[in-house]
Design an enzyme around this catalytic site. Sequence first.
Site, short mmCIF file in Angstrom:
data_model
loop_
_atom_site.label_atom_id
_atom_site.label_comp_id
_atom_site.label_asym_id
_atom_site.label_seq_id
_atom_site.Cartn_x
_atom_site.Cartn_y
_atom_site.Cartn_z
N GLY A 30 -18.64 66.93 -80.97
CA GLY A 30 -17.27 66.45 -80.85
C GLY A 30 -17.15 64.94 -80.81
N HIS A 36 -18.73 62.59 -89.13
CA HIS A 36 -18.50 64.04 -89.01
C HIS A 36 -17.52 64.51 -90.09
CE1 HIS A 36 -19.32 63.17 -84.56
NE2 HIS A 36 -20.29 63.98 -84.92
N GLN A 148 -27.66 62.00 -91.92
CA GLN A 148 -28.95 61.31 -92.01
C GLN A 148 -29.15 60.32 -90.86
OE1 GLN A 148 -31.56 61.78 -93.88
NE2 GLN A 148 -32.64 59.97 -93.14
N LYS A 149 -28.07 59.97 -90.14
CA LYS A 149 -28.26 59.03 -89.02
C LYS A 149 -29.26 59.59 -88.01
CE LYS A 149 -25.43 58.36 -85.60
NZ LYS A 149 -26.31 58.55 -84.43
N MET A 184 -21.86 54.92 -87.75
CA MET A 184 -20.88 55.63 -86.92
C MET A 184 -21.58 56.56 -85.95
SD MET A 184 -17.41 56.02 -88.74
CE MET A 184 -16.73 54.69 -89.70
N SER A 185 -21.12 56.55 -84.72
CA SER A 185 -21.68 57.41 -83.68
C SER A 185 -20.60 57.64 -82.64
CB SER A 185 -22.87 56.69 -83.02
OG SER A 185 -23.19 57.32 -81.78
#
Length: 280
Positions: A30, A36, A148-149, A184-185
Amino acid sequence: MKIAKTVAELKTCLEAIGKDKTIGFVPTMGYLHDGHLALIKAAHAENDVTVLSIFVNPTQFAPGEDLDAYPRDFDRDSQLAKAAGTDLLFFPDPTEIYPTGASTFVEVDGEITKKLCGQSRPTHFKGVTTVVNILFNLIYPTRAYFGQKDAQQVAVIKKMVRDLHLPVQIIVCPIVREADGLAMSSRNVLLNPEERNQALVLSQSLASAGALYQAGEGSVKFLKDKIVSQISSMPLTCIDYVDILDFETLESIESIASPALAAVAVRFEKTRLLDNIILD
Ligand code: PAF
């Protein structure tokens, strides 16, 4: 978009979909970001039905890690999920996933889970492979989508799928970055403005190593040293690891002959960020 909060509701929704449809599955914890959403869009484009799970999995956090601080916002997530093409959102409680407590685990043994993130988080991948297996067993996806992160997670899950002959195709989507390069995280929101600024050194140091490699530098030690010194020049960084490994097997190498993975994990106070680049 249907929302299932229990395993029983999930089964009812899947029965209504029928067995002849292809299912693209995106497992997440989430606090959705564009990375995502790219996975959801890829699943939507390639399958009849797109299933998204949102579950902050307790078994992949060790005591003292950021399980409680992990960002959560279900209302925002469900709107984003719907707009990106999700047909069915599975949002279970831990008691639905682990009805008798977490007592049965799936673990990929060997170096692949012990190096990189496995060094500072020795129980992490056991929790990931266990929950991903449980979710695969509940959803029976045709394809499952990962970013791939989390390069080591991808390698470990691919190995589990091969070793256990799981009938699912693993699709890996490229890292999605902010305009300034930060990968992005969901954890990026936990950075304060100065940490957010200094976090750019992760992608910058990897890009510098990539440029050196493209210019002919193949020594792993040389490239690693360059990355370490660039990251260390930022005072708020604390390096967890910097490594360059064989891309497929994650085995150690001295020089780059076939595709290699340059991967970093860096802590800013309590927030730990990952980034990587493929040297090919
Ligand atoms: O990458 C993640 O968000 C998690 O590790 C996953 C794959 C959803 C398992 O909890």
